[in-house]
Design a protein around this motif. Structure first.
Motif, short mmCIF file in Angstrom:
data_model
loop_
_atom_site.label_atom_id
_atom_site.label_comp_id
_atom_site.label_asym_id
_atom_site.label_seq_id
_atom_site.Cartn_x
_atom_site.Cartn_y
_atom_site.Cartn_z
N VAL A 64 0.73 -1.36 -0.15
CA VAL A 64 -0.13 -0.39 0.14
C VAL A 64 1.03 1.51 -0.45
CG1 VAL A 64 -1.85 1.44 1.56
CG2 VAL A 64 -1.56 -1.20 1.20
N LEU A 65 2.07 1.06 0.75
CA LEU A 65 2.84 2.55 0.68
C LEU A 65 3.63 2.18 -0.67
CD1 LEU A 65 4.29 2.64 4.46
CD2 LEU A 65 2.78 3.83 3.51
N ASP A 66 3.90 1.18 -0.83
CA ASP A 66 4.35 1.41 -2.47
C ASP A 66 3.47 2.14 -3.49
OD1 ASP A 66 7.21 0.25 -1.85
OD2 ASP A 66 6.16 -1.41 -1.97
N SER A 67 2.21 1.82 -3.64
CA SER A 67 1.68 2.53 -4.19
C SER A 67 1.36 3.55 -4.03
CB SER A 67 0.15 1.98 -4.33
OG SER A 67 0.19 0.27 -4.26
N CYS A 68 1.00 4.11 -2.45
CA CYS A 68 0.84 5.96 -2.47
C CYS A 68 2.41 6.45 -2.49
CB CYS A 68 0.91 5.71 -0.58
SG CYS A 68 -0.84 5.28 0.09
N GLU A 69 3.55 5.82 -2.76
CA GLU A 69 4.63 6.50 -3.40
C GLU A 69 3.93 7.36 -4.75
OE1 GLU A 69 9.48 6.62 -2.56
OE2 GLU A 69 8.39 5.07 -2.09
N ARG A 70 4.10 5.43 -5.51
CA ARG A 70 4.03 5.73 -6.99
C ARG A 70 2.57 7.26 -6.92
NH1 ARG A 70 4.19 0.25 -6.45
NH2 ARG A 70 2.04 -0.06 -6.81
N LEU A 71 1.85 7.10 -6.82
CA LEU A 71 0.58 7.52 -6.89
C LEU A 71 1.14 9.13 -7.59
CD1 LEU A 71 -3.07 8.15 -6.39
CD2 LEU A 71 -1.61 9.80 -5.41
N VAL A 72 1.83 9.14 -5.64
CA VAL A 72 2.38 10.73 -5.66
C VAL A 72 3.31 11.19 -5.90
CG1 VAL A 72 4.07 12.46 -3.73
CG2 VAL A 72 1.87 10.78 -3.08
N ALA A 73 4.28 10.49 -6.31
CA ALA A 73 5.47 11.15 -7.65
C ALA A 73 5.49 11.20 -8.64
CB ALA A 73 6.86 9.40 -7.63
N ALA A 74 3.87 9.93 -9.34
CA ALA A 74 3.55 10.01 -10.81
C ALA A 74 2.70 11.94 -11.22
CB ALA A 74 2.44 9.03 -11.55
N ARG A 75 2.76 12.53 -9.67
CA ARG A 75 2.17 13.81 -10.32
C ARG A 75 3.06 14.97 -10.60
NH1 ARG A 75 -3.37 13.83 -7.94
NH2 ARG A 75 -3.17 15.92 -8.49
N PRO A 76 2.80 14.54 -12.11
CA PRO A 76 4.03 16.20 -12.84
C PRO A 76 3.40 17.13 -12.08
CG PRO A 76 1.36 15.85 -14.00
CD PRO A 76 1.35 14.71 -12.95
N GLU A 77 2.88 17.64 -11.67
CA GLU A 77 2.83 19.68 -10.96
C GLU A 77 3.76 19.52 -10.28
OE1 GLU A 77 -0.76 17.31 -9.45
OE2 GLU A 77 0.79 16.75 -11.27
N ILE A 78 4.17 18.26 -9.35
CA ILE A 78 4.89 18.63 -7.73
C ILE A 78 6.50 17.67 -8.30
CG2 ILE A 78 3.03 19.29 -6.73
CD1 ILE A 78 4.12 16.00 -5.82
N GLU A 79 7.26 17.86 -7.14
CA GLU A 79 8.26 17.34 -7.58
C GLU A 79 8.59 16.78 -5.88
OE1 GLU A 79 12.83 18.23 -7.37
OE2 GLU A 79 11.74 19.37 -8.26
N LEU A 80 8.38 16.01 -6.16
CA LEU A 80 9.10 14.52 -5.14
C LEU A 80 10.31 15.16 -4.14
CD1 LEU A 80 7.20 12.70 -2.74
CD2 LEU A 80 7.59 10.51 -4.56
N LEU A 81 10.33 15.28 -3.22
CA LEU A 81 12.01 15.35 -2.64
C LEU A 81 11.88 14.60 -2.00
CD1 LEU A 81 11.44 19.33 -2.17
CD2 LEU A 81 12.52 18.20 -3.57
N SER A 82 11.06 14.04 -1.07
CA SER A 82 12.13 12.62 -0.21
C SER A 82 10.67 11.82 0.15
CB SER A 82 12.87 13.52 0.99
OG SER A 82 11.83 13.63 2.18
N VAL A 83 11.38 11.18 0.88
CA VAL A 83 9.81 10.04 1.27
C VAL A 83 10.12 9.61 2.47
CG1 VAL A 83 8.18 8.37 0.79
CG2 VAL A 83 9.11 9.28 -0.96
N ARG A 84 10.18 9.47 4.01
CA ARG A 84 10.47 8.31 5.08
C ARG A 84 9.59 7.70 5.05
NH1 ARG A 84 11.67 14.11 8.68
NH2 ARG A 84 10.24 14.24 7.81
N ARG A 85 9.56 6.63 5.32
CA ARG A 85 8.84 5.50 5.27
C ARG A 85 9.27 4.84 6.76
NH1 ARG A 85 7.82 2.84 -0.34
NH2 ARG A 85 7.23 0.84 1.35
N HIS A 86 8.08 4.24 7.79
CA HIS A 86 8.57 3.43 8.81
C HIS A 86 7.22 2.30 8.71
CE1 HIS A 86 9.91 2.61 12.74
NE2 HIS A 86 10.24 3.04 13.13
N LEU A 87 8.57 0.95 9.05
CA LEU A 87 7.42 -0.35 9.65
C LEU A 87 7.40 -0.30 10.79
CD1 LEU A 87 4.99 -2.13 8.58
CD2 LEU A 87 7.27 -3.94 8.17
N HIS A 88 5.82 -0.56 11.90
CA HIS A 88 5.99 -0.52 13.06
C HIS A 88 4.88 -2.06 13.37
CE1 HIS A 88 5.59 3.51 13.47
NE2 HIS A 88 5.40 4.32 13.22
N THR A 89 5.83 -2.65 13.71
CA THR A 89 6.07 -4.52 14.46
C THR A 89 5.59 -4.10 15.37
OG1 THR A 89 8.36 -4.69 15.14
CG2 THR A 89 7.40 -5.16 12.48
#
Length: 97
Positions: free
Chosen positions: A69-94
Motif C-alpha cells: 500500500v505504501l509503495d502504491s501511495c509513493e508511486r501515485l505521488v511521484a507520478a504527479r507531474p505538477e509537483i516534485e517529490l523531494l523525499s519520502v520517509r517510511r516506517h513500518l511498526h511491528t
C-alpha cells in the motif's frame, strides 16, 4: 497488527504563492491517496506556500500488505507531474515495537 507510515516532502509549482493556491495542489493528492484506504493529511510545512508535507498511515494484518500500500501511495505521488517529490520517509511498526 502492522502499521506503516510515510511522509512525503513536496515542492509545489511556483504559482502556489498563496495558501489557497497551495490547497489546490494538496487537496487532490490527499483525496487520491485516500482511495487506497489509508489515512492521509497535510501534516507539515503548513505556512510555506511552495512546500507541503503529506502524511499517510495504514494498518494491516500483514507487513507485506502495508509495504504494498505504501509503495502504491509513493508511486501515485511521484507520478504527479505538477509537483516534485523531494523525499519520502517510511516506517513500518511491528507488534514487537
Amino acid at each position: 497488527m502492522y502499521t506503516g507510515t510515510a511522509l512525503f516532502d513536496l515542492l509545489l509549482p511556483g504559482d502556489s504563492r498563496s495558501l489557497k493556491a497551495k490547497r489546490s495542489y494538496v487537496r487532490p493528492i490527499v483525496a487520491a491517496l485516500r482511495r487506497f484506504e489509508v489515512s492521509a493529511a497535510e501534516v507539515g510545512a503548513l505556512d510555506l506556500h511552495g512546500r507541503a508535507e503529506i502524511g499517510v498511515a495504514v494498518v494491516a494484518a500483514e507487513a507485506t500488505h502495508v509495504r504494498d500500500v505504501l509503495d502504491s501511495c509513493e508511486r501515485l505521488v511521484a507520478a504527479r507531474p505538477e509537483i516534485e517529490l523531494l523525499s519520502v520517509r517510511r516506517h513500518l511498526h511491528t507488534p514487537e515495537d
